[in-house]
Design a protein around this motif. Structure first.
Motif, PDB file in Angstrom:
ATOM      1  N   ALA A  98      10.003   5.171   8.588  1.00 31.83           N
ATOM      2  CA  ALA A  98      11.452   5.364   8.631  1.00 31.83           C
ATOM      3  C   ALA A  98      11.814   6.777   9.065  1.00 31.83           C
ATOM      4  N   ARG A  99      11.066   7.759   8.590  1.00 40.83           N
ATOM      5  CA  ARG A  99      11.344   9.144   8.996  1.00 40.83           C
ATOM      6  C   ARG A  99      11.104   9.313  10.496  1.00 40.83           C
ATOM      7  N   HIS A 100      10.034   8.738  10.992  1.00 43.80           N
ATOM      8  CA  HIS A 100       9.736   8.868  12.413  1.00 43.80           C
ATOM      9  C   HIS A 100      10.840   8.245  13.257  1.00 43.80           C
ATOM     10  N   MET A 150      17.893  10.817   6.076  1.00 42.73           N
ATOM     11  CA  MET A 150      18.174   9.626   6.872  1.00 42.73           C
ATOM     12  C   MET A 150      17.006   8.658   6.883  1.00 42.73           C
ATOM     13  N   GLY A 151      15.776   9.199   6.864  1.00 47.26           N
ATOM     14  CA  GLY A 151      14.621   8.327   6.875  1.00 47.26           C
ATOM     15  C   GLY A 151      14.316   7.737   5.513  1.00 47.26           C
ATOM     16  N   THR A 152      14.312   8.588   4.494  1.00 49.16           N
ATOM     17  CA  THR A 152      13.925   8.132   3.156  1.00 49.16           C
ATOM     18  C   THR A 152      15.079   7.426   2.451  1.00 49.16           C
ATOM     19  N   ALA A 154      21.759  -3.992   5.070  1.00 48.56           N
ATOM     20  CA  ALA A 154      21.001  -4.498   6.217  1.00 48.56           C
ATOM     21  C   ALA A 154      21.092  -3.544   7.401  1.00 48.56           C
ATOM     22  N   ARG A 155      22.273  -2.990   7.630  1.00 49.58           N
ATOM     23  CA  ARG A 155      22.434  -2.060   8.753  1.00 49.58           C
ATOM     24  C   ARG A 155      21.704  -0.753   8.500  1.00 49.58           C
ATOM     25  N   GLU A 156      21.672  -0.311   7.243  1.00 48.81           N
ATOM     26  CA  GLU A 156      20.936   0.909   6.922  1.00 48.81           C
ATOM     27  C   GLU A 156      19.427   0.693   7.092  1.00 48.81           C
ATOM     28  N   ALA A 157      18.944  -0.488   6.683  1.00 45.46           N
ATOM     29  CA  ALA A 157      17.514  -0.776   6.791  1.00 45.46           C
ATOM     30  C   ALA A 157      17.069  -0.885   8.238  1.00 45.46           C
TER      31      ALA A 157
END
Length: 795
Positions: free
Chosen positions: A333-335, A444-446, A565-568
Motif C-alpha cells: 500500500a505504501r508503494h 496514505m499507505g498505512t 472500498a474506495r480507500e482500499a
C-alpha cells in the motif's frame, strides 16, 4: 518535552466540539453550562478561522486573518470564551498551519492574488509552488479520457474572471480584451486548468496528502508565520485562548522550528496532532505538552481485547482470501501511495538529488535517472516512523536507508547518493522534502489504504494502531501509563476523535467478539455464503461493521462501505470508480437488513456481545479519564456513540437529551447499564469532576488477588496535597470469559494503605477495612456488582 505555562484556567480535561454552520460558536455557548457541570476542564474547538463556504469541519481555511463569519465571527467567539472562563473552563483551539483551501479560488484572497500575479504576487511566498516548472497547474477539468481537452470548450470569461462552470479564476492585467476567445485568454495566465487526473503526477504546488484542493503553506518563512497566526495569537493575547492543538505537524518543513516559534509567541498549553509508532516519543526539543493521544488510544483499547481470539480471526481471514501479513499489505500500500498518488512529490524530490555517476565512470543514461526516482520511492516507503526530524532523528533516518537498501540492493548507489546529500545538509531542501513526504506515504499507505485491506479484526485498525498486534497485556498498559506520567503528564489522551476510523464504543463491542471468536467467525462464514460483499477484505469489514455499529440503517452503512472500498482501492477507487462493483456494494446493506432470517442471526450475535461491549466501553472510559495525561471527550461520546469514520462521526449531537440525563444524575439517580447510555454519562461526570477537583498525579498499578485476578484492571493515583494514593480506577476485562468461569468468586483488590475510608464515587458506598492492620481489600464481586467499573476515593 518541556512544560508550558499553566493556563489561567488549568486544562484538566477537554471536550471536543465540531463547529459547522449548523452548530456555531453561539450554539457552543449554549452547552457550556452543561459541560462545566459535567466536570469538563476545557472547551476544545475545531478550527475557528474563516473556512471554505459551507465547510463542515473547518480544516479548509481560506482566510486565516479572521474568525469564521459562518460560525458567528469574532463577537461570538469572544462571548463563548468569556462564558467558558466564567464557568471555570479553559478554551483550546485547533489550528491548521500546514495548508489552506484552494477549492474555490475566489474564496481565498491569498491564492486569488497568486493566480492573478504569479511569482510577482505578495503572497507567492506563502505557498510551496515550483514557479520554475512553468504555470501553476490546477487539476480541475473533467476528463473522459481525452486529457481534459474537451472541457476547455466550457471556459468562459464572466465579469472579468475566467470561469469553468461555477469555478472562477482571476485574469492577469492586460490579458483580456472583450471579444477574445476564452481558451486564448487562458493560455496567457500564470496558471493552467488541466485534467483532474494530472494532480497526482504533475502538480506544481505541494498539497495536503493527495488533496489538490488543499495547498501547502510555507510557515517556515517568518513573514508567512506571522500572517497565518496573527489572528489566533491576537485572540490569545486578548485572553480568549488557553491552549492550541496543532494539526498535521508532520507536514511542516521544520516541525521543531515551527513549534519553537509558536511557543515563543504563545506560552499556553500546546499539543500536536502526531501519530507515534509504538515506543516512539516526540523529539525532546519540541516545546509542547505532548500529542493528541493516539498512542494512548492503542493501549487503552487493546488491553480490553482477548488474545484468545486471534487464531480464529486469522484463520477466517486467510480462508476468505484476506491478507493476514500486515507487513506485506502495508509495504504494498505504501508503494502504491508513493508511485501513484504522490508521483508529483517524488519527481520533485528526485530532481533535487543528482544521481551518483556509475563507479566505472560511464555517463548517466535515462534509465539511471529513472532509477533515482525509484530510490526515492523505496526510501519513502522504508520508514518505521512517520518521519524523521533531522538532525535530531538521525537514527530513524539511518534505519530507513538501511531498510530501503536491503529491500532493493540494485538501487544501492542511488540510495547512497541520497543519503550522502541529506547527511551533508540535514536542513537542506532534499532532506526537508523527503521527511515531509515520508509522513504522507505512511499516512496514505498505512492508514488510508492498508487499514481497509487488512481487515482480519477491525477493532485494531485505528489511527496510531497496529493491526498485527492483536491484544495489549495489562503489564504493557501499566508500563505505558507510568511512562506517560513520567515523561508527558500534560499530553492529551483520546479514545475517539474526528479522525478515528470508528468510535470507541464500536471498538469496545468488537473487542467483545474476540471472546466469542469461534462462534462469530462461524457465523461470518455462513453469512458470507448467503450474502457476500464483492471483495473479501470489504466483506469481513462489512460484517464486523454491521455488528459493531448495530443498529445502523442502510444509508449510513452504504456510505461507509463505499468510502472504505474506495480507500482500499481493490475493487474500486476514488479516481477510477467501478460502477458495477459499487452498485453491488450499495445493494448489500438492503439485502442483509431486508432478509428476516439473516437480520435475525446478526441481531442474535449483537445481543450476545452487547452487554460485554458496554462493559468494555465503560472500562476503557474509566481508565482513560482517570489515567495520566489530559483526557479528551469527543462530542457526544458521553453517551453510547456508534459512529464510523468521518463524516459519520460529525453527525449532530443531541445536546438536549444529554442535559435531561445530566439533570437526573444531579438529583442522585444511579442509572442502570442499558441502551440509554446514562451509565456512561454517570461515569464520565464522576471521573471528570474527580480530575478537576482532585488533580491527581503519579501512577500505581493495582493487582487483584484470586481466581479472576486477570480480569481486573486497576490503578491508583494521588490527589493534590495528599501524601498517599487516594484515587483509584477499577475496570473489568474480558467480561464474557469472566462470566463463563463463574464470575469474580473470592477475588479481591488490595487498595493502597493510608488514613481515611475508601468510597465508590459511582455508587456512594463506603468500603470498610477488611483486616486488623487497616488494609482495605474489597471483594470484586461486591465492588462491581452494580457497574463493571468503580471510581474509588479515600477521604
Amino acid at each position: 518535552m518541556s512544560t508550558h505555562r499553566i493556563p489561567t484556567v488549568p486544562v484538566t480535561s477537554t471536550y471536543r466540539l465540531q463547529l459547522r454552520p449548523e452548530f456555531t460558536l453561539v450554539d457552543a455557548a449554549g452547552v457550556v453550562d452543561r459541560l462545566a457541570r459535567t466536570g469538563v476542564g476545557a472547551l476544545y474547538l475545531s478550527p475557528v478561522l474563516q473556512a471554505a463556504p459551507g465547510s463542515a469541519h473547518g480544516y479548509d481555511v481560506v482566510d486565516p486573518t479572521r474568525i469564521s463569519a459562518e460560525l458567528g465571527g469574532e463577537e461570538a467567539f469572544a462571548a463563548l470564551a468569556a462564558k467558558a472562563h466564567e464557568a471555570g473552563m479553559a478554551v483550546v483551539v485547533d489550528i491548521v498551519p500546514n495548508h489552506m483551501s484552494v477549492a474555490r479560488p475566489d474564496a481565498n484572497p491569498w491564492w486569488w492574488d497568486v493566480l492573478e500575479k504569479g511569482r510577482g504576487s505578495a503572497y507567492a511566498r506563502c505557498f510551496d509552488i515550483d514557479f520554475d516548472a512553468g504555470p501553476i497547474l490546477l487539476p480541475v477539468l473533467a476528463d473522459d479520457g481525452d486529457g481534459g481537452r474537451a472541457a476547455l470548450a466550457d471556459l468562459r470569461v464572466v465579469d472579468g474572471c475566467l470561469a469553468y462552470h461555477d469555478r472562477l479564476h482571476p485574469l492577469a492585467e492586460g490579458t483580456y480584451t472583450p471579444g477574445d476567445d476564452a481558451r486564448a485568454v487562458h493560455e496567457r495566465q500564470h496558471y493552467r486548468l488541466v485534467s483532474w487526473r494530472r494532480g497526482d503526477s504533475e502538480l506544481t504546488y505541494r498539497r495536503f496528502f493527495d488533496v489538490s484542493e488543499l495547498a501547502a503553506v510555507r510557515v517556515e518563512d517568518p513573514g508567512v508565520f506571522d500572517a497565518v497566526h496573527a489572528e489566533i495569537l491576537r485572540q490569545a493575547d486578548l485572553g480568549r485562548i488557553d491552549g492550541l492543538r496543532v494539526d498535521h505537524v508532520d507536514g511542516l518543513t521544520d516541525p521543531g522550528g515551527y513549534l519553537r516559534t509558536l511557543a515563543a509567541r504563545f506560552p499556553g498549553w500546546i499539543v500536536v496532532e502526531k501519530i507515534l509508532a509504538p515506543g516512539e516519543d516526540p523529539p525532546r526539543s519540541w516545546p509542547v505538552a505532548g500529542t493528541t493521544g493516539y498512542d494512548a488510544l492503542r493501549v487503552t483499547g487493546g488491553v480490553f481485547v482477548s488474545p484468545s481470539g486471534e487464531a480464529d480471526f486469522t484463520t477466517l481471514a486467510a480462508d476468505q482470501g484476506v491478507e493476514v501479513d500486515m507487513a506485506a499489505v502495508d509495504a504494498h500500500a505504501r508503494h502504491a501511495a508513493a508511485t501513484d498518488l504522490l508521483a508529483a512529490e517524488v519527481r520533485r524530490i528526485a530532481a533535487l538529488v543528482p544521481p551518483r555517476p556509475p563507479r566505472d565512470g560511464r555517463p548517466l543514461d535515462a534509465v539511471a535517472l529513472e532509477r533515482r526516482a525509484d530510490a526515492v520511492v523505496e526510501l519513502l516507503c522504508a520508514f518505521d516512523v512517520y518521519r524523521s526530524y533531522l538532525p535530531e532523528g538521525e537514527d530513524a533516518w539511518a534505519r530507513a536507508v538501511e531498510t530501503a537498501t536491503r529491500r532493493r540492493p540494485d538501487l544501492e548507489q542511488h540510495l547512497e547518493a541520497i543519503d550522502d546529500r541529506v547527511r551533508a545538509d540535514p536542513r537542506g531542501e532534499p532532506a526537508r522534502r523527503i521527511q515531509q513526504t515520508s509522513g504522507m506515504v505512511v499516512a496514505m499507505g498505512t492508514e488510508n489504504t492498508a487499514f481497509y485491506r487488512a481487515t482480519r479484526f477491525t477493532a485494531l485498525n485505528e489511527v496510531g494502531g497496529d493491526p498485527a498486534d492483536f491484544a495489549v497485556a495489562p503489564q504493557e498498559f501499566h508500563a505505558d501509563a507510568a511512562r506517560r506520567e513520567a515523561a508527558a503528564p500534560h499530553t492529551m489522551t483520546a479514545l475517539s476523535t474526528h479522525d478515528t476510523k470508528r468510535s470507541e464504543d464500536v471498538r469496545a463491542r468488537l473487542a467483545a467478539l474476540a471472546e466469542v471468536s469461534e462462534g462469530f467467525t462461524e457465523a461470518v462464514r455462513r453469512w458470507t455464503d448467503r450474502c457476500a460483499l464483492p471483495e473479501p477484505s470489504l466483506n469481513l469489514l462489512g460484517w464486523q461493521t454491521l455488528v459493531g455499529a448495530w443498529p445502523i440503517d442502510a444509508e449510513r452503512l452504504t456510505d461507509y462501505l463505499l468510502k472504505a472500498a474506495r480507500e482500499a482501492r481493490l475493487g474500486t477507487s476514488w479516481t477510477a470508480p467501478d460502477p458495477d462493483f459499487e452498485d453491488r456494494v450499495r445493494a448489500w446493506p438492503g439485502r442483509v437488513l431486508d432478509d428476516p432470517s439473516l437480520h435475525g442471526e446478526v441481531l442474535s450475535v449483537v445481543e450476545s456481545v452487547r452487554g460485554a461491549g458496554w462493559s468494555n466501553a465503560l472500562g476503557q472510559k474509566a481508565v482513560h479519564l482517570l489515567g495520566p495525561g489530559v483526557p479528551d471527550v469527543y462530542q457526544g461520546t458521553e453517551l453510547w456513540d456508534l459512529s464510523l469514520v468521518d463524516p459519520d462521526n460529525r453527525r449532530p449531537v443531541d445536546h438536549r437529551l444529554r442535559e435531561e440525563l445530566l439533570a437526573r444524575l444531579e438529583e442522585g439517580w444511579l442509572p442502570p447499564v442499558d441502551g440509554s447510555g446514562a451509565a456512561k454519562l454517570h461515569l464520565v461526570r464522576t471521573c471528570l469532576r474527580a480530575r478537576r477537583d482532585l488533580e491527581p498525579r503519579g501512577y500505581l498499578p493495582l493487582e487483584a488477588s484470586g481466581p479472576a485476578a486477570r480480569h481486573a484492571l486497576a490503578f491508583a493515583r494521588t490527589s493534590r496535597g495528599a501524601s498517599h494514593p487516594d484515587l483509584a480506577a477499577v475496570a473489568t476485562r474480558l467480561p464474557i470469559t469472566l462470566a463463563d468461569a463463574g464470575g469474580w468468586a473470592d477475588t479481591v483488590l488490595p487498595l493502597p494503605s493510608g488514613p481515611g475510608v475508601w468510597r465508590d464515587l459511582l455508587t456512594g458506598r463506603e468500603i470498610a477495612p477488611t483486616g486488623p492492620d487497616g488494609l482495605t481489600a474489597p471483594p470484586l464481586a461486591g465492588l462491581l456488582d452494580r457497574y463493571p467499573v468503580a471510581v474509588l476515593h479515600r477521604s
